[in-house]
Write an enzyme that holds these catalytic residues in place. Structure first.
Site, short mmCIF file in Angstrom:
data_model
loop_
_atom_site.label_atom_id
_atom_site.label_comp_id
_atom_site.label_asym_id
_atom_site.label_seq_id
_atom_site.Cartn_x
_atom_site.Cartn_y
_atom_site.Cartn_z
N LYS A 23 2.89 4.54 0.86
CA LYS A 23 3.45 5.14 2.06
C LYS A 23 3.06 6.60 2.04
O LYS A 23 3.52 7.37 1.19
CB LYS A 23 4.97 4.99 2.10
CG LYS A 23 5.56 5.53 3.38
CD LYS A 23 7.01 5.15 3.54
CE LYS A 23 7.54 5.46 4.91
NZ LYS A 23 7.49 6.87 5.26
N ASP A 66 2.72 10.44 3.04
CA ASP A 66 3.66 11.36 3.65
C ASP A 66 2.92 12.28 4.62
O ASP A 66 2.54 13.40 4.29
CB ASP A 66 4.37 12.17 2.55
CG ASP A 66 5.72 12.64 3.03
OD1 ASP A 66 6.10 12.27 4.16
OD2 ASP A 66 6.39 13.37 2.30
N CYS A 85 9.65 45.82 -21.54
CA CYS A 85 9.33 47.03 -22.31
C CYS A 85 9.83 48.30 -21.64
O CYS A 85 9.69 49.38 -22.20
CB CYS A 85 7.83 47.12 -22.55
SG CYS A 85 6.89 47.49 -21.06
N CYS A 94 3.06 46.70 -23.89
CA CYS A 94 4.30 45.98 -23.55
C CYS A 94 4.44 44.76 -24.44
O CYS A 94 3.54 43.91 -24.48
CB CYS A 94 4.24 45.57 -22.09
SG CYS A 94 5.59 44.47 -21.66
N TYR A 147 -5.76 7.98 6.84
CA TYR A 147 -5.94 6.60 6.43
C TYR A 147 -5.34 5.72 7.50
O TYR A 147 -4.22 5.99 7.97
CB TYR A 147 -5.25 6.31 5.09
CG TYR A 147 -5.99 6.80 3.86
CD1 TYR A 147 -7.38 6.83 3.83
CD2 TYR A 147 -5.28 7.20 2.72
CE1 TYR A 147 -8.06 7.27 2.70
CE2 TYR A 147 -5.94 7.64 1.59
CZ TYR A 147 -7.33 7.67 1.58
OH TYR A 147 -7.99 8.10 0.46
N CYS A 157 9.68 47.48 -16.16
CA CYS A 157 9.44 46.18 -16.76
C CYS A 157 10.69 45.73 -17.53
O CYS A 157 11.21 46.50 -18.34
CB CYS A 157 8.24 46.27 -17.70
SG CYS A 157 7.99 44.79 -18.66
N LYS A 163 11.09 3.21 -1.07
CA LYS A 163 10.95 4.65 -1.30
C LYS A 163 11.03 5.02 -2.79
O LYS A 163 11.80 4.44 -3.55
CB LYS A 163 12.05 5.43 -0.55
CG LYS A 163 11.99 5.28 0.97
CD LYS A 163 10.80 5.95 1.62
CE LYS A 163 10.97 7.39 1.94
NZ LYS A 163 11.84 7.78 3.01
N CYS A 202 3.40 45.15 -14.74
CA CYS A 202 3.86 46.16 -15.69
C CYS A 202 2.62 46.93 -16.11
O CYS A 202 1.60 46.35 -16.47
CB CYS A 202 4.51 45.47 -16.89
SG CYS A 202 4.63 46.55 -18.30
N GLU A 206 0.85 -1.20 0.00
CA GLU A 206 0.00 0.00 0.00
C GLU A 206 0.88 1.24 0.00
O GLU A 206 2.07 1.18 0.32
CB GLU A 206 -0.93 0.01 1.22
CG GLU A 206 -0.18 0.07 2.53
CD GLU A 206 -1.08 -0.03 3.75
OE1 GLU A 206 -2.31 -0.11 3.59
OE2 GLU A 206 -0.53 -0.02 4.87
S1 IVH Z 1 3.08 0.90 8.87
C1 IVH Z 1 5.20 -0.97 12.13
N1 IVH Z 1 1.99 1.81 6.69
O1 IVH Z 1 5.76 5.84 7.74
C2 IVH Z 1 4.70 -0.32 10.93
N2 IVH Z 1 3.37 3.26 7.96
O2 IVH Z 1 8.61 5.74 8.03
C3 IVH Z 1 4.67 1.13 11.02
N3 IVH Z 1 3.55 5.50 7.06
O3 IVH Z 1 5.73 5.74 11.23
C4 IVH Z 1 3.72 1.80 10.21
N4 IVH Z 1 2.25 5.19 5.32
O4 IVH Z 1 3.91 7.11 10.05
C5 IVH Z 1 2.78 2.08 7.73
N5 IVH Z 1 0.95 2.53 4.75
C6 IVH Z 1 1.73 2.78 5.78
C7 IVH Z 1 2.30 4.03 5.99
C8 IVH Z 1 3.13 4.23 7.09
C9 IVH Z 1 2.99 6.06 5.97
C10 IVH Z 1 4.44 6.19 7.99
C11 IVH Z 1 4.17 5.90 9.43
C12 IVH Z 1 5.46 5.35 9.92
C13 IVH Z 1 6.44 5.93 8.94
C14 IVH Z 1 7.72 5.17 8.90
#
Ligand code: IVH
Length: 685
Positions: free
Chosen positions: A119, A121, A415, A436, A226, A412, A317, A430, A117
């Site tokens: 990750k 941010d 011109c 211009c 989420y 500007c 990543k 401008c 799934e």
């Molecule tokens: S699992 C033990 N699932 O990434 C597992 N973390 O860099 C820990 N994060 O602290 C979390 N998306 O805040 C998990 N789909 C995801 C995530 C996720 C973002 C974050 C989370 C974690 C950090 C680690």
């Protein structure tokens, strides 16, 4: 084996010091000093030294810590189960090595399902539900003790106060609080207009919004969540695996990312990762990679965790959307409406897979606030459809001499005309209006563009050349170009054939629509959607010309400021003469049927899904265009979806639409003939 030298020792100490300093900026000040990818890089260097020379490992090394310190202003909360972090990998090979370790530890290589799934941010949060009621919410803090943010979390609409169905007496739900890209852009745009501090990225915006002692402030920010894990849970309630847990979460009413998938083979996770990397910009939120998790909780238990991270999960990543580079120069660009924009010329750098050489600084107030100077190293960010921007300056390590502060121009650069800032405006303009050349150039490019008058073959380069050689000054001149055919065909590189093609295209463009025509005029703040609304509302130009302020602001999408711009434009004698001259040259459009209310808009009540990336407009522009026509722009495809507009690299949404028999239009159908689409959709409904 290498020997542990003094030099290696001091290198490790230095890395620890630098990482600690970055940790402080990141966690405590919410103001990262370097991009995550560079932090990860330093972190890995230290990790690698420590694994080669275990004697180097100190208990307080940043590699041994989960997250950052607790903010003192919030009360502290002890998690029932620790909140772990994740190890990172950056390539398929490293991800495969993770799989090998899993197989080895479990003593088998078959029958291990993985859940993959995005990750997200954002920032990790733990929600404690007792008897189905939200009792407490906490940040991760150092993993054992976090900050109590219950009152702030309660302001997030995604998070239920009460769980539905058969719920355990006690459960700690873990997840990510984040800000969608739309919410982030809207918030920063508002801040920019009010000359307030903008957030560097959605993650900081989410963290800054949640760590507000005043929950009213949090409530004003549009945060989402989420769920992605579990802490403590009463006996008998934990399903077999993570995928099943997410299904249970959904049944309880908790928000879960719709993109997650379970795979029988790890190799499929890598394909999934690649697909999401390509679709990354389609998502409404920022992701920085994919998390792979061994699905079965029994297997997770066997694998266990090392100090910082579980052995059953890893983050793969993506290439970073923020990178550092240096500023080679600062240019001032003049737009079609005369707005002066400072743009940083950069040492070319790859940002999320695209080489970036320029990045916007938005306006001079922002340039001053960020204090960007030539020669500085800066963080550049490119996310989604948003144009690359300079986020911040990276402070120089030693007291290196910096270039002088970049001065706001008073004339500007194109011109030489006077530059002004209207009262209450952030943007410098401008004053030269159409006099211009830069504005004239931009205005003419805009006039002939595909989404405006759609003069095929008249691209930006040709417009510039025709202006420079004195063939055109105003849009009207385009329509008298045929009188100068003999001069045109003499131009090197043009020739009779291409000149005739161009003249034909100009002739054809005269048969246009009122919406296109109004958009082509380049009236300030009148984008495609507003132009379409004006056309639908007034039906013809005369109605619009006669409209007073009060009438204008009743048009959907037209606020008081836009109304003033429209009235000012129409009141200008030069513009009135331009309209008359264009119509005298034979520019015509069919009269549009008038409507008075939103329900009468051509796409009223229709749900439309946008997917993939469009080359001719940003996602926001496409959304605004559709919404201006009355449509609802939604995120997922169902039987009730009226149609899907699919750009480049459209993924599962397109496939879903096709499976459900929902009409799919590609970009050229969309931009080239929205009226044909409207007709077809009307016919169907
Ligand atoms: S699992 C033990 N699932 O990434 C597992 N973390 O860099 C820990 N994060 O602290 C979390 N998306 O805040 C998990 N789909 C995801 C995530 C996720 C973002 C974050 C989370 C974690 C950090 C680690």
């Amino acid at each position: 084996m290498f020997e542990l030298t003094d030099q290696i020792k001091s290198e490790a100490a230095e890395l620890r010091k630098v990482l600690d300093a970055h940790n402080h900026s990141y966690y405590k000040l919410n103001n990262p000093t370097i991009p995550d990818a560079e932090y990860d890089d330093l972190f890995r260097q230290l990790q690698s030294l420590e694994s080669q020379f275990p004697e180097l490992l100190t208990p307080d090394s940043p590699t041994q810590r989960v997250g950052g310190p607790v903010l003192e202003a919030f009360s502290k909360v002890e998690h029932l189960q620790p909140m772990l972090s994740l190890g990172n990998v950056f390539s398929d090979e490293e991800a495969e090595a993770f799989e090998s370790r899993v197989c080895q530890r479990l003593g088998r290589s078959e029958g291990i399902a993985y859940f993959a799934e995005p990750k997200l941010d954002g920032l990790a949060i733990s929600l404690l539900y007792r008897e189905g009621k939200l009792e407490r919410a906490a940040t991760r803090g150092d993993g054992r003790v976090g900050e109590d943010v219950t009152v702030q979390i309660r302001t997030i609409k995604d998070i239920p106060y009460t769980l539905r169905g058969r719920v355990p007496p006690l459960v700690e739900v873990r997840g990510e609080v984040f800000m969608s890209l739309d919410a982030f852009e809207a918030m920063n745009q508002k801040a920019r207009a009010a000359n307030e501090k903008v957030f560097a990225n959605p993650r900081n915006a989410a963290a800054g919004s949640l760590r507000q002692l005043d929950p009213k402030v949090t409530a004003q920010r549009k945060l989402s969540m989420y769920c992605h894990g579990i802490g403590e849970i009463s006996e008998g309630f934990l399903p077999e695996g993570y995928g099943a847990l997410l299904t249970v979460f959904k049944a309880w009413g908790l928000p879960v990312c719709p993109e997650g998938k379970c795979f029988d083979r790890f190799s499929e996770c890598l394909v999934y990762c690649q697909t999401l990397l390509e679709r990354r910009h389609e998502l409404e939120y920022e992701i920085d990679g994919i998390v792979y998790k061994v699905d079965r909780f029994a297997d997770q238990g066997i694998l266990g965790a090392v100090s910082r991270a579980p052995r059953w999960a890893i983050a793969h990543k993506f290439p970073p959307v923020e990178v550092t580079t240096s500023v080679q120069g600062i240019d001032v660009q003049v737009g079609r409406t005369g707005a002066l924009t400072p743009v940083a010329r950069l040492e070319p750098v790859n940002v999320a897979g695209v080489v970036v050489t320029n990045a916007t600084l938005h306006n001079f107030q922002e340039l001053e606030a960020k204090d960007v100077r030539i020669g500085d190293r800066v963080v550049v960010r490119r996310a989604g459809d948003v144009i690359p921007e300079v986020v911040r300056v990276v402070p120089a390590e030693k007291s290196t001499e910096r270039a002088a502060v970049f001065q706001e121009p008073d004339i500007c650069p194109v011109c030489g005309g006077r530059v002004v800032r209207a009262p209450g405006e952030v943007v410098l303009r401008c004053e030269g209006q159409l006099r211009c050349p830069a504005q004239r150039k931009e205005g003419l490019k805009h006039f002939s563009a595909r989404r405006a008058m759609n003069i095929e073959g008249l691209g930006d380069k040709l417009v510039e050349m025709l202006i420079e050689r004195g063939f055109i000054k105003s849009p009207v001149d385009l329509f008298t170009l045929h009188d100068r055919r003999s001069e045109l065909i003499k131009i090197k590189g043009l020739g009779a054939k291409s000149v005739d093609k161009l003249l034909d295209a100009i002739e054809r463009s005269k048969q246009t629509t009122l919406a296109r025509f109004l958009f082509a005029l380049g009236i300030r703040e009148v984008g495609e959607a507003t132009a379409a609304n004006l056309a639908v509302f007034f039906g013809d130009l005369d109605g619009l010309k006669a409209a007073d302020h009060q009438t204008l602001i009743t048009v959907p999408d037209v606020g008081p400021i836009v109304a003033v711009h429209i009235r000012n434009w129409l009141a200008d004698e030069k513009n009135q003469a331009l309209l008359d001259a264009l119509q005298a040259q034979g520019v015509v459009w069919p009269v549009v049927e008038k409507t008075d209310t939103k329900e009468d808009l051509p796409l009223a009540g229709m749900a439309i899904v946008l997917t993939g990336s469009l080359s001719s407009m940003t996602r926001d522009e496409a959304k605004a265009l559709l919404m201006g026509l009355g449509a609802r722009v939604t995120g997922s495809v169902s039987k009730r979806t009226a149609c899907v507009i699919a750009g480049e690299k459209a993924g599962s949404k397109r496939a879903n639409a096709e499976a459900l028999g929902v009409a799919v239009y590609d970009e050229s159908a969309f931009t080239g003939g929205i009226s044909a689409i409207i007709e077809q959709l009307k016919h169907k409904s």
